[in-house]
Design an enzyme around this catalytic site. Structure first.
Site, PDB file in Angstrom:
ATOM      1  N   HIS A  72     -33.769 -82.068  24.109  1.00  0.00           N
ATOM      2  CA  HIS A  72     -34.201 -83.062  24.610  1.00  0.00           C
ATOM      3  C   HIS A  72     -35.607 -83.359  24.240  1.00  0.00           C
ATOM      4  CE1 HIS A  72     -30.700 -83.285  27.155  1.00  0.00           C
ATOM      5  NE2 HIS A  72     -31.294 -82.859  28.468  1.00  0.00           N
ATOM      6  N   CYS A 100     -33.006 -80.535  33.460  1.00  0.00           N
ATOM      7  CA  CYS A 100     -33.559 -80.142  32.291  1.00  0.00           C
ATOM      8  C   CYS A 100     -34.822 -81.079  31.823  1.00  0.00           C
ATOM      9  CB  CYS A 100     -32.578 -80.386  31.276  1.00  0.00           C
ATOM     10  SG  CYS A 100     -31.422 -81.842  31.443  1.00  0.00           S
TER      11      CYS A 100
END
Ligand code: NAP
Ligand code: 3JM
Length: 349
Positions: free
Chosen positions: A254, A141
Site C-alpha cells: 500500500h 494495514c
C-alpha cells in the site's frame, strides 16, 4: 550440542494456531513464523471446510489444514486470527476461554476499550493488557504503516492534524481479489469484457474510492478505521485525522500520501533525521536521483518506507510524506508475529 542449538533447546516453545491459514494473510503468517524462527512447538492450521484435504508446508514438513471448530483451541497457546471479522467475533472468545492468547487481525475487537490495539514500534507496553480478555488486536494495514511513521514525528513536534489519501493494493482484500485483478487485466488485453465479482466495478486500469462499507457519515469504514485506530494507538483523541481510502490496481504493498500539521515547527531536514533513527522505518528520499518509495520495491520487505518528505508551503507547521509498506507483512502478518514475540519474551512463561 552446539551453542545455538542449545539455546533453542533451553528456550520454551509454543503451540501456535493460524486461523485463516489458507488465505493471503495466513500464508504470510506461516512464512514469517518460519523466517523468524519463532519458537513453534506445534502448528495447527485452521480454515473452512473448503480447505479440507489441503496441506501447507512449514519448516520443510507438510501440515494438514483442519476445519475450524469450537474444539480447535485445546492446548493452543497463541492463536493468530485472519479469517474475517465474523469468524473472530465467534471464535476468538472461545479460544481465549481455552487459555489461548489471540492476536486478531480483523476489525472485530479493535475499538473495544479493554482490548489492546498494538504496533510494537509505537505502544508495545499495551501488550500487557492481553490479560483482560485474552485478545490483542492488530490494527488495519493502512493505519500501521502510517502510525509507525507518525509516532517519531509526534514525539518531537506533536501532531495536531493528519490528512491521508491511500493507494491500497488488491491483496488487502484477499486471494480472490488478486485473482480478479489478474483475470481482468488478461481479459482486457485480449479485447474481452472484464468480469467483476469481488469488487463492485472493474479494478484493472481503474481506481475505486470505496473500501469496506459506507457509513452514515459518508465515509467508508476503512477511512474511519484510520481515524479511530490512529487516536487509540497514539493514546491521543485530540489528533484530528481525515482519510480517503482508494483501491488501486496494484497487487501488493500500500502507498499513502500523508499531510500533517504539527504544533511545533519541524523542518523537512529534521523530519528526515528523526525518521532515519526510528525503528522499522527506511527513509528513501533522494529526488535528484529519482529515489522515492515504490510499492514494487516494498514487496516482501519488513520495513515501512518513507520519502518525498517536504514542508507544506500552504501552512506554517506542515509536512507532506509518501509512505509505502507491504500490507501483508508489516500491515498484517509481521505486526502480529512481532506482537507474539514480545508476548512470549515478556509475558508468557
Ligand atoms: P483471504 O485470502 O480471502 O483468506 C481468508 C481466510 O479465511 C482463508 O484461509 C479462508 O479459508 C478463511 N475462512 C473464511 N471463512 C472461513 C470460515 N467460515 N471458517 C474458517 N475459515 C474461514 O483473506 P485475507 O486477505 O487473508 O484476509 C483475511 C482476514 O484478515 C480479513 O477478512 C481481515 O479481517 C483480516 N485482514 C487484516 C489485515 C490487516 O491489516 N490487519 C489485512 C488484510 C486482512 P478457506 O481457504 O478455507 O476459504
Ligand atoms: C481488511 O469481516 C470481513 O469481511 C473482513 C473485512 C476486512 C477487514 C476487517 O474489517 O477486518 C478485510 C480486509 C480488514 C481489516 O484489517 O480491517
Amino acid at each position: 550440542m552446539n551453542y545455538l542449538r542449545r539455546i533453542d533447546w533451553i528456550m520454551r516453545s509454543y503451540n501456535v494456531a493460524v486461523v485463516g491459514a489458507t488465505g493471503a494473510v495466513g500464508n504470510e503468517m506461516i512464512s514469517i513464523l518460519e523466517e523468524r524462527n519463532f519458537p513453534v512447538k506445534t502448528l495447527t492450521l485452521l480454515a473452512s471446510e473448503r480447505s479440507l484435504g489441503k496441506e501447507l508446508e512449514f519448516r520443510g514438513k507438510k501440515h494438514p489444514v483442519k476445519v475450524l471448530g469450537e474444539h480447535s483451541f485445546e492446548g493452543v497457546e497463541i492463536g493468530l486470527f485472519s479469517a474475517g471479522g465474523s469468524i473472530s467475533q465467534k471464535f476468538a472468545p472461545i479460544a481465549a476461554a481455552a487459555g489461548c492468547v489471540v492476536i486478531d487481525n480483523t476489525s472485530a475487537f479493535r475499538y473495544e476499550p479493554d482490548i489492546p490495539l498494538v504496533i510494537p514500534e509505537v505502544n508495545p507496553e499495551k501488550i500487557a493488557e492481553y490479560r483482560r480478555r485474552g485478545i490483542i488486536a492488530n490494527p488495519n494495514c493502512s493505519t500501521i504503516q502510517m502510525v509507525v511513521v507518525l509516532k517519531p514525528i509526534h514525539d518531537v513536534a506533536r501532531i495536531k492534524r493528519v490528512v491521508v489519501s491511500t493507494y491500497q493494493s488488491v491483496s488487502g482484500t484477499g486471494k480472490k481479489a488478486m485473482e480478479e485483478l489478474a483475470e481482468q487485466t488478461r481479459a482486457i488485453m485480449n479485447f474481452q469484457d472484464p468480469v467483476a465479482k469481488v469488487y463492485p466495478y472493474q479494478i484493472a486500469f481503474n481506481c475505486l474510492p470505496h473500501i469496506d462499507v459506507f457509513l452514515e457519515n459518508g465515509y467508508t469504514k476503512e477511512e474511519m478505521k484510520m481515524v479511530w485506530e490512529t487516536q487509540k494507538i497514539m493514546g491521543d483523541d485530540s489528533i484530528a485525522v481525515t482519510a480517503t481510502t482508494i483501491r488501486v490496481p496494484v497487487f501488493r504493498a500500500h502507498s499513502e500520501s500523508v499531510n500533517i500539521e504539527t504544533e511545533k515547527k519541524i523542518t523537512a531536514k529534521e523530519a528526515k533525521e528523526v525518521l532515519s533513527r526510528a525503528p522499522g522505518i527506511v527513509v528513501v528520499d533522494n529526488p535528484g536521483k529519482r529515489e522515492y518509495p515504490l510499492a514494487i520495491h516494498a514487496v516482501g520487505k519488513d520495513e515501512t518506507f518513507v520519502g518525498r518528505i517536504r514542508e507544506d508551503t500552504s501552512i506554517v507547521n506542515g509536512l507532506n510524506l509518501w509512505i509505502v509498506s507491504d500490507n501483508l507483512r508489516k500491515g498484517a502478518a509481521l505486526n502480529a508475529v512481532q506482537i507474539a514475540e514480545i508476548l512470549f519474551r515478556d509475558y508468557l512463561k
